[in-house]
Design an enzyme around this catalytic site. Structure first.
Site, mmCIF file in Angstrom:
data_model
loop_
_atom_site.group_PDB
_atom_site.id
_atom_site.type_symbol
_atom_site.label_atom_id
_atom_site.label_comp_id
_atom_site.label_asym_id
_atom_site.label_seq_id
_atom_site.Cartn_x
_atom_site.Cartn_y
_atom_site.Cartn_z
ATOM 1 N N LYS A 116 0.855 -1.196 0.000
ATOM 2 C CA LYS A 116 0.000 0.000 0.000
ATOM 3 C C LYS A 116 0.881 1.233 0.000
ATOM 4 O O LYS A 116 1.988 1.215 0.543
ATOM 5 C CB LYS A 116 -0.910 0.034 1.231
ATOM 6 N N SER A 358 -6.917 -6.290 -11.247
ATOM 7 C CA SER A 358 -5.549 -5.766 -11.343
ATOM 8 C C SER A 358 -4.574 -6.897 -11.668
ATOM 9 O O SER A 358 -3.652 -6.734 -12.475
ATOM 10 C CB SER A 358 -5.139 -5.094 -10.028
#
Length: 424
Positions: A116, A358
Site C-alpha cells: 500500500k 488488477s
C-alpha cells in the site's frame, strides 16, 4: 475543531484500525494452528518506506510532500496495492491497509503479498501539472523497491488511470524500457484491462448475489441501501438497478436520499459529479447515520470506516450487510450483528474484485495478449464465487463468523509460503 485536532483524531483512528487488524490476524493464525512466531512475522510489514517529495508548484514555490510505501509480506510473490492521495494519509493507515491487501490476495488466491502507498496531499486543490509532478516524484522516490516482480502499485483514493499513466511513464524512463506491468489501473491504450474501472463494484455485486442465496432472498425487488456514491457505490447502484433490485437509499459526504418505493438511479447517476456528490441537488436529505438505520434487506457501506458501531448496530434493520468500504464495521458491532443473525460479508472479501482484475491486467501485460470484457467478467465471477464459498464453508466448519473466516482464508497462503521458505 482545529486542523491539528482533526489530524490527531485521524492518526488515532488509523492506529485503532492497525491494532484491530493485528488482533484478528492473531486469532486467525491461532485457529489455523500456527505458532506465535508466525504472528510475530505477520503483525507488521516487512518493509515501510517514508519519502519526502519536493514539487515545484505553479506559483514558483517548492512544496515538500510526505509519501509512504508499505510492503507487508512477499513470501508468495511481489506485493500489490494501491496508492492514495489524501490529506489524512498516515503511516499507521498505510501499514494496516498493506496487511489487508495480503488478506485480499490470499482470499482471491492471487500470487501476491500485500502492499500500500499514499501521499499526504489534497488533490482537489492541486492543478493537473502539480499532480503530474507529484506522481512522477513519488515514483522516483520509491523506484528502488517497486517493479513488476517486486511491488505493483494501483489506483486508490483520489488516484485514477491518468495518475497511473504518469507513474508508469516515469518508471519506464528510469528503467529505459517500456514497463506496463509495473502498475495496474492504467488507461486501455497503455496496457490497461477491460473491466478494471467497474471491478470492485462487480465483485461486490457477485457477493450480494451469493449472500441472498444463503439467506433465501430473491435479488429481484430486494431493497438495498448503499452508503457512498463514489466509484464502487455508483457502479453498484447501477448493477443492482439493472438486476431488478430496488435501491431505496444512497448517500454521499453531504447526506443521504431515501425512498422506500425506490430511487431513480439513472437520474442520480447522470447528475453525480466527479467526486461522487449528488445529494446537494435535493432538499429532503437525511444524515448518513439515519440512512444506515432505515429498513432494508441489504445494506452496503461503501464510504468510510467505522460507520456501524456498537452504538447503532442494534438498530441496523438489514438481514445482509456487505462491506464495500474498508473497515466500515467495528469489532464490537460485528459481534452484535452476528448475534442478531445478520449475514455480514467482510470488506476483504467483498472488495477483492479490484485487486483480482488488477492481477488480470498484470497477467495480460506479461503475456502481451489482452482479453475481452466478457472474458474478464467471467474470470472475475469464477474467482469471487469460489472465494465466497470457501469463506462461508470455513465459517461453518470452524464455527466462526465470516470476518474471522475471511482472515483465516486470507492469511493462510502467506503463512504457508513463509513456513516453506523457512522464515518461521
Amino acid at each position: 475543531m482545529s486542523a491539528k485536532q482533526v489530524s490527531k483524531d485521524e492518526e488515532k483512528e488509523a492506529l485503532n484500525l492497525f491494532l484491530s487488524t493485528q488482533t484478528i490476524i492473531k486469532e486467525a493464525l491461532r485457529k489455523l494452528g500456527y505458532p506465535g512466531d508466525m504472528y510475530e512475522l505477520m503483525k507488521e510489514p516487512q518493509r515501510m518506506l517514508t519519502v519526502r517529495i519536493p514539487v515545484k508548484m505553479d506559483n514558483g514555490s517548492v512544496k515538500v510532500f510526505t509519501g509512504y510505501r508499505s510492503q507487508h509480506n512477499d513470501a508468495v510473490g511481489p506485493t500489490k496495492g494501491g496508492v492514495r492521495f489524501h490529506p489524512e494519509v498516515n503511516e499507521e493507515e498505510v501499514k494496516a491497509l498493506s496487511i489487508w491487501m495480503t488478506l485480499k490476495c490470499g482470499i482471491a488466491n492471487l500470487p501476491y503479498g500485500g502492499g500500500k502507498g499514499g501521499i499526504i496531499c489534497d488533490p482537489r486543490t492541486m492543478s493537473f501539472g502539480e499532480l503530474e509532478r507529484l506522481s512522477r516524484g513519488y515514483v522516483r522516490a520509491i523506484s528502488q523497491i517497486v517493479g513488476p516482480t517486486k511491488d505493483i502499485p494501483a489506483p486508490d483514493v483520489y488516484t485514477n488511470s491518468q495518475i497511473m499513466a504518469w507513474m508508469m511513464d516515469e518508471y519506464s524512463r528510469l528503467r529505459e524500457f517500456d514497463s506496463p506491468g509495473f502498475i495496474t489501473g492504467k488507461p486501455l491504450v497503455l496496457g490497461g484491462s477491460q473491466g478494471r474501472e467497474t471491478a470492485t463494484a462487480q465483485g461486490v455485486t457477485i457477493c450480494i448475489e451469493e449472500a441472498v442465496k444463503k439467506k433465501g432472498i430473491k435479488l429481484q425487488n430486494a431493497r438495498i441501501i448503499i452508503q457512498g456514491f463514489g466509484n464502487a457505490g455508483s457502479f453498484l447502484a447501477k448493477f443492482m438497478h439493472d438486476a431488478g433490485a430496488k435501491v431505496i437509499g444512497i448517500s454521499d459526504a453531504n447526506g443521504g436520499l431515501y425512498n422506500p418505493d425506490g430511487l431513480d438511479i439513472p437520474y442520480l447517476l447522470d447528475k453525480r459529479d466527479s467526486f461522487g456528490m449528488v445529494t446537494n441537488l435535493f432538499t429532503d436529505v437525511i444524515t448518513n447515520e439515519e440512512l444506515l438505520e432505515k429498513d432494508c434487506d441489504i445494506l452496503v457501506p461503501a464510504a468510510i470506516s467505522n460507520q456501524i458501531t456498537a452504538k447503532n448496530a442494534h438498530n441496523i434493520q438489514a438481514s445482509i450487510v456487505v462491506e464495500a468500504a474498508n473497515g466500515p464495521t467495528t469489532i464490537d458491532a460485528t459481534k452484535i450483528l452476528n448475534e442478531r443473525g445478520v449475514l455480514l460479508v467482510p470488506d476483504i472479501l467483498a472488495s477483492a474484485g479490484g485487486v483480482t482484475v488488477s492481477y488480470f491486467e498484470w497477467v495480460q501485460n506479461n503475456q502481451g495478449y489482452y482479453w475481452s470484457e466478457e472474458e474478464v467478467a467471467e474470470k472475475l465471477r469464477s474467482v469471487m464465487v469460489s472465494s465466497f464459498e470457501t469463506i462461508y464453508q470455513t465459517a461453518a466448519t470452524h464455527k466462526v463468523d465470516m470476518r474471522l473466516a475471511a482472515y483465516m482464508t486470507g492469511i493462510r497462503k502467506s503463512a504457508e509460503a513463509s513456513r516453506f521458505r523457512g522464515w518461521v
